[in-house]
Each structure stands twice: as structure tokens, then as C-alpha cells.
Design a protein around this motif. Structure first.
Motif, PDB file in Angstrom:
ATOM      1  N   LYS A   1      21.609  34.159  32.489  1.00 28.95           N
ATOM      2  CA  LYS A   1      22.979  34.362  32.028  1.00 28.95           C
ATOM      3  C   LYS A   1      23.344  35.828  32.239  1.00 28.95           C
ATOM      4  CE  LYS A   1      22.757  30.807  28.417  1.00 28.95           C
ATOM      5  NZ  LYS A   1      22.890  30.542  26.953  1.00 28.95           N
ATOM      6  N   ILE A   2      24.395  36.062  33.007  1.00 29.33           N
ATOM      7  CA  ILE A   2      24.803  37.423  33.343  1.00 29.33           C
ATOM      8  C   ILE A   2      26.172  37.715  32.728  1.00 29.33           C
ATOM      9  CG2 ILE A   2      25.166  39.084  35.188  1.00 29.33           C
ATOM     10  CD1 ILE A   2      22.361  37.889  35.177  1.00 29.33           C
ATOM     11  N   PRO A   3      26.249  38.611  31.746  1.00 25.07           N
ATOM     12  CA  PRO A   3      27.564  38.983  31.214  1.00 25.07           C
ATOM     13  C   PRO A   3      28.430  39.588  32.326  1.00 25.07           C
ATOM     14  CG  PRO A   3      25.800  39.747  29.775  1.00 25.07           C
ATOM     15  CD  PRO A   3      25.145  39.284  31.045  1.00 25.07           C
ATOM     16  N   LYS A   4      29.701  39.303  32.279  1.00 28.15           N
ATOM     17  CA  LYS A   4      30.607  39.831  33.304  1.00 28.15           C
ATOM     18  C   LYS A   4      30.996  41.263  32.939  1.00 28.15           C
ATOM     19  CE  LYS A   4      32.501  35.299  34.535  1.00 28.15           C
ATOM     20  NZ  LYS A   4      33.720  34.445  34.645  1.00 28.15           N
ATOM     21  N   ILE A   5      30.589  42.207  33.759  1.00 28.56           N
ATOM     22  CA  ILE A   5      30.841  43.612  33.457  1.00 28.56           C
ATOM     23  C   ILE A   5      32.332  43.914  33.416  1.00 28.56           C
ATOM     24  CG2 ILE A   5      30.676  44.323  35.875  1.00 28.56           C
ATOM     25  CD1 ILE A   5      29.611  46.308  32.712  1.00 28.56           C
ATOM     26  N   TRP A   6      33.121  43.082  34.088  1.00 30.82           N
ATOM     27  CA  TRP A   6      34.568  43.320  34.066  1.00 30.82           C
ATOM     28  C   TRP A   6      35.241  42.774  32.802  1.00 30.82           C
ATOM     29  CZ3 TRP A   6      31.877  40.433  37.645  1.00 30.82           C
ATOM     30  CH2 TRP A   6      32.062  39.052  37.627  1.00 30.82           C
TER      31      TRP A   6
ATOM     32  N   ARG B   1      37.081  44.750  40.954  1.00 27.83           N
ATOM     33  CA  ARG B   1      36.552  44.571  39.601  1.00 27.83           C
ATOM     34  C   ARG B   1      35.180  45.224  39.468  1.00 27.83           C
ATOM     35  NH1 ARG B   1      37.741  38.317  37.591  1.00 27.83           N
ATOM     36  NH2 ARG B   1      39.651  38.807  36.416  1.00 27.83           N
ATOM     37  N   TRP B   2      34.342  44.997  40.483  1.00 26.35           N
ATOM     38  CA  TRP B   2      32.984  45.525  40.412  1.00 26.35           C
ATOM     39  C   TRP B   2      32.992  47.050  40.450  1.00 26.35           C
ATOM     40  CZ3 TRP B   2      28.730  43.421  38.773  1.00 26.35           C
ATOM     41  CH2 TRP B   2      27.515  44.085  38.981  1.00 26.35           C
ATOM     42  N   VAL B   3      33.723  47.605  41.391  1.00 24.73           N
ATOM     43  CA  VAL B   3      33.781  49.066  41.524  1.00 24.73           C
ATOM     44  C   VAL B   3      34.311  49.704  40.246  1.00 24.73           C
ATOM     45  CG1 VAL B   3      34.906  50.978  42.740  1.00 24.73           C
ATOM     46  CG2 VAL B   3      33.999  49.036  44.043  1.00 24.73           C
TER      47      VAL B   3
ATOM     48  N   ASP C   1      24.116  46.585  48.757  1.00 26.72           N
ATOM     49  CA  ASP C   1      25.314  45.894  49.226  1.00 26.72           C
ATOM     50  C   ASP C   1      25.661  44.787  48.231  1.00 26.72           C
ATOM     51  OD1 ASP C   1      25.426  47.465  51.464  1.00 26.72           O
ATOM     52  OD2 ASP C   1      24.574  45.959  52.814  1.00 26.72           O
ATOM     53  N   ILE C   2      26.936  44.616  47.970  1.00 24.43           N
ATOM     54  CA  ILE C   2      27.416  43.529  47.118  1.00 24.43           C
ATOM     55  C   ILE C   2      28.189  42.551  48.000  1.00 24.43           C
ATOM     56  CG2 ILE C   2      28.970  42.896  45.228  1.00 24.43           C
ATOM     57  CD1 ILE C   2      26.521  44.252  44.187  1.00 24.43           C
ATOM     58  N   MET C   3      27.787  41.285  47.962  1.00 24.23           N
ATOM     59  CA  MET C   3      28.397  40.248  48.803  1.00 24.23           C
ATOM     60  C   MET C   3      28.385  40.670  50.269  1.00 24.23           C
ATOM     61  SD  MET C   3      31.526  38.853  46.348  1.00 24.23           S
ATOM     62  CE  MET C   3      32.393  40.430  46.325  1.00 24.23           C
TER      63      MET C   3
END
Length: 335
Positions: A125-130, A189-191, A216-218
Motif C-alpha cells: 500500500k503506497i500513500p499518494k504523496i500528492w 503531481r510527482w515533481v 526515471d519515473i514512468m
């Protein structure tokens, strides 16, 4: 005052501001940025006794630091710090988030999250940092940690926790881009969110060097490249937030575009070896020593080796040479 005498004073002041020493000044506050070799762990404490190990990384999970909302427990961290200090060594801090974030973040705070299956076929389970609630809680954690450790002169580097598969490295190894997109992840969102986390830790740990681990992301190098350059060029952070790579191997075939971006990066670079030297297939030409030459090419100032290397004293001459190299080249602010 004699104009020539005044000129000499001015030149002297300017020279001191870029002198070749470990201390860099941020608004008259001494900032120490580490150089050379650290051990990435010390399950075997003899790693800390090695003369070329300047310090050690200490890893601790967010769920252990804050087992209940607002209840902070640094006992496990303190035990590890005391071991490192008993060897008169420095320490760096990696707070593991992601799947090792506390359960209450999801059940009590109701932070949004997504589920993934990692390369080991483990559900995480990964919390969404955004989700703003995540960085709000990380802000409180960072403040508590900094109140205790910001003035510890033996703490030399703080890694930024990340909402990723392993909670510290900036990647989703084994997770497809479509899964990430379906979860709501976008480049912007990630940046934005990772930069926000980095600024939180940099602002509380005002006397420390900070590092964001990048991948690298995606499949997109521009995402980590934006993060590290935006943070390095953020005037308010006084060039304290650098990039970290926990996958240095001597090879250029893994994430080649990111290697190029890091080689061009003007900021501080911190690294960790991708594996042990007996895992020869993980290194260029099956030669562990190539990671040191690559580190010099990229401009790595600090390098964590697996404790295996120090326990077994695998390449003592290479270790000594790399420490001398970093001492000579990175004891002043990298421009």
C-alpha cells in the motif's frame, strides 16, 4: 582607510568564502556536507571499525518512528546512533516511508493510497504523496526529528523519504506506467509533491545537507531532472539539497539518460553501490572498481558501500584513493 589595504581585505574575505574546507556558510550558519565513503549498514559492527569508513547510513521506518499518530518513538534510532558514535564515526539518516508508512496514516488520517504488487509479488500500500495530508504529517515528523537531531554535529546527511515501493528510492520498480497513471500519478503531481517533501526536511534540518534519491519515473528522465535542478536552484535552500543515486555500478546501460543528466547536474551528488563486490555481474566488465571511476566521472562526493566491503576489506587501496579524491575535490561548495 588606505584603499590598497581595503582591497586586500576584500580579496581575503572573498577567498575565504570559497576556501577548500568542509564548512560552508548558510546565513552565517556552518553547514557540513559529507565526503568519501560510508557504510550503508552495520549489522556487523566491524564495518564501522574500517579506517576508510567515515560513517554509516542509518535506516529507520516512519511506522517505527511514529507508531501512533503524534506519538514519536526514537528508541530504535537512538540505539543505532549510539553504536555509530561509539566508533567516533558520522551518520546519515534515511527515513523509509512508502509501504513502511504507519497504518494510521491510511486508517485514521484517511490519506489516499494505491495498491501495487512489487517485483517480489508482494502486495504493498503506497500513500499518494500528492494527497496534501501526507506531507502535512511528514512536516510534523520532520519537525520532531529536527528538534532532536538538527544540532547533532555527527549527522551529516538527511535523505528525503519518498512514497515509493521501498520508501526511499525514487522509483516504482516492477510497476507499469499504466498502473501509476491509473492511480493518478502525473509528472507535475510527482515533481511538485517530492519537491514539497524535500523543502519540508530542508527547512527543519537547516544545518544539514539533504538528498533526494532519483530514478526515471514512468520511463521519463525529465521528471527526476526537474526535481533535482529546481531544488538546487531554489535560492531559499542555499544549495543544500542534492541528488542521490542508490544504483551506481560502473555501467552506462541502466538509465543512461539519467546518468547523462546527473553528469551535467551542477549540484551535490550522493550515491550508494548497487550491490556487493562478489555480485560481479552487477558491475561493468564484472569489475567492482568501475563504480569508483564512474563516481568520479559523474561527480559523486559521497558514496555508501555495502558493509560487506568494509567487513572483508575487499579493495583497501581503492577505498583510500576514493577518499583522497573526494577530500581534494569536494571540500568546498560545488558551483
Amino acid at each position: 582607510m588606505n584603499k590598497f589595504f581595503f582591497f586586500l581585505i576584500l580579496v581575503s574575505i572573498q577567498s575565504c568564502s570559497t576556501s577548500n574546507n568542509h564548512i560552508e556558510l548558510e546565513n552565517n550558519t556552518p553547514i557540513y556536507k559529507p565526503t568519501g565513503l560510508y557504510t550503508s549498514s552495520f549489522g556487523n559492527e566491524t564495518a564501522l571499525a574500517h579506517p576508510q569508513a567515515k560513517g554509516s547510513l542509518i535506516r529507520v521506518t516512519w511506522k517505527d518512528l511514529e507508531p501512533a499518530k503524534g506519538l514519536y518513538d526514537f528508541t530504535a534510532l537512538e540505539e543505532k546512533i549510539s553504536i555509530v558514535k561509539s566508533y567516533n564515526k558520522k551518520w546519515s539518516l534515511a527515513i523509509i516511508a512508502g509501504n513502511d508508512s504507519p497504518e494510521w496514516l491510511l486508517t485514521d488520517i484517511k490519506a489516499d493510497f494505491f495498491e501495487i504488487v512489487d517485483i517480489n509479488n508482494t502486495l504493498k500500500k503506497i500513500p499518494k504523496i500528492w494527497d496534501p495530508k501526507v506531507n502535512e504529517r511528514l512536516d510534523l515528523l520532520a519537525r520532531q526529528l529536527a528538534e532532536t537531531y538538527n544540532n547533532d554535529i555527527d549527522l551529516t546527511l538527511v535523505y528525503v523519504p519518498q512514497m515509493t515501493v521501498n520508501g526511499i528510492e525514487g522509483h516504482f520498480n516492477g510497476v507499469t506506467s499504466s498502473e501509476l497513471i491509473n492511480a493518478g500519478l502525473t509528472a507535475n503531481r510527482w515533481v511538485s509533491s517530492v519537491k514539497e517533501t524535500a523543502k519540508i526536511f530542508a527547512n527543519y534540518f537547516s544545518n544539514k545537507a539533504i538528498a533526494v534519491e532519483v530514478h526515471d519515473i514512468m520511463g521519463d528522465t525529465s521528471i527526476p531532472n526537474r526535481i533535482i535542478n529546481d531544488l538546487w536552484n531554489d535560492y531559499s535552500l542555499n544549495k543544500r539539497v542534492g541528488a542521490a543515486i542508490w544504483w551506481i555500478s560502473g555501467k552506462n546501460s541502466y538509465q543512461p539518460n539519467l546518468i547523462d543528466a546527473l553528469t551535467d547536474f551542477e549540484g551535490d551528488i550522493y550515491a550508494q553501490a548497487i550491490g556487493r563486490s562478489d555480485q560481479i555481474e552487477r558491475f561493468e566488465n564484472n569489475d567492482y572498481r568501475t563504480l569508483f571511476s564512474q563516481s568520479e566521472t559523474i561527480g559523486v562526493r559521497y558514496l555508501e558501500l555495502w558493509e560487506y566491503e568494509f567487513v572483508n576489506n575487499t579493495f583497501p587501496t581503492t577505498f583510500e584513493s576514493f577518499n583522497k579524491y573526494t577530500d581534494s575535490n569536494f571540500n568546498k561548495l560545488k558551483k
